[in-house]
Design a protein around this motif. Structure first.
Motif: not given
Length: 69
Positions: A45-50
């Motif tokens: 998935a998109a890495w977002g706020e990892d």
């Protein structure tokens, strides 16, 4: 896979958050790829706020700025 890879990881690195591209287009492209059955393909998935991504970006900035000194 054409080079002999048995495991392939598809990462939407240019997309920070989920979008039509990461949710629909990318998985569809992976499903339509001509990959032999024994090759394992995973789409992240998109890495977002990892936090790990934020840490890696911060380390890269620190390394780049240290070279300027």
């Amino acid at each position: 896979a054409a080079l002999g890879c048995q495991r392939i990881l598809v990462v939407p690195a240019c997309y920070t958050f989920d979008s039509m591209m990461t949710l629909l287009d990318l998985p569809m492209a992976v499903r339509q790829a001509r990959v032999e059955e024994h090759v394992y393909v995973t789409t992240l998935a998109a890495w977002g706020e990892d936090p790990a991504v934020a840490e890696a970006l911060a380390e890269g900035v620190l390394e780049a700025t240290a070279e300027l000194d």
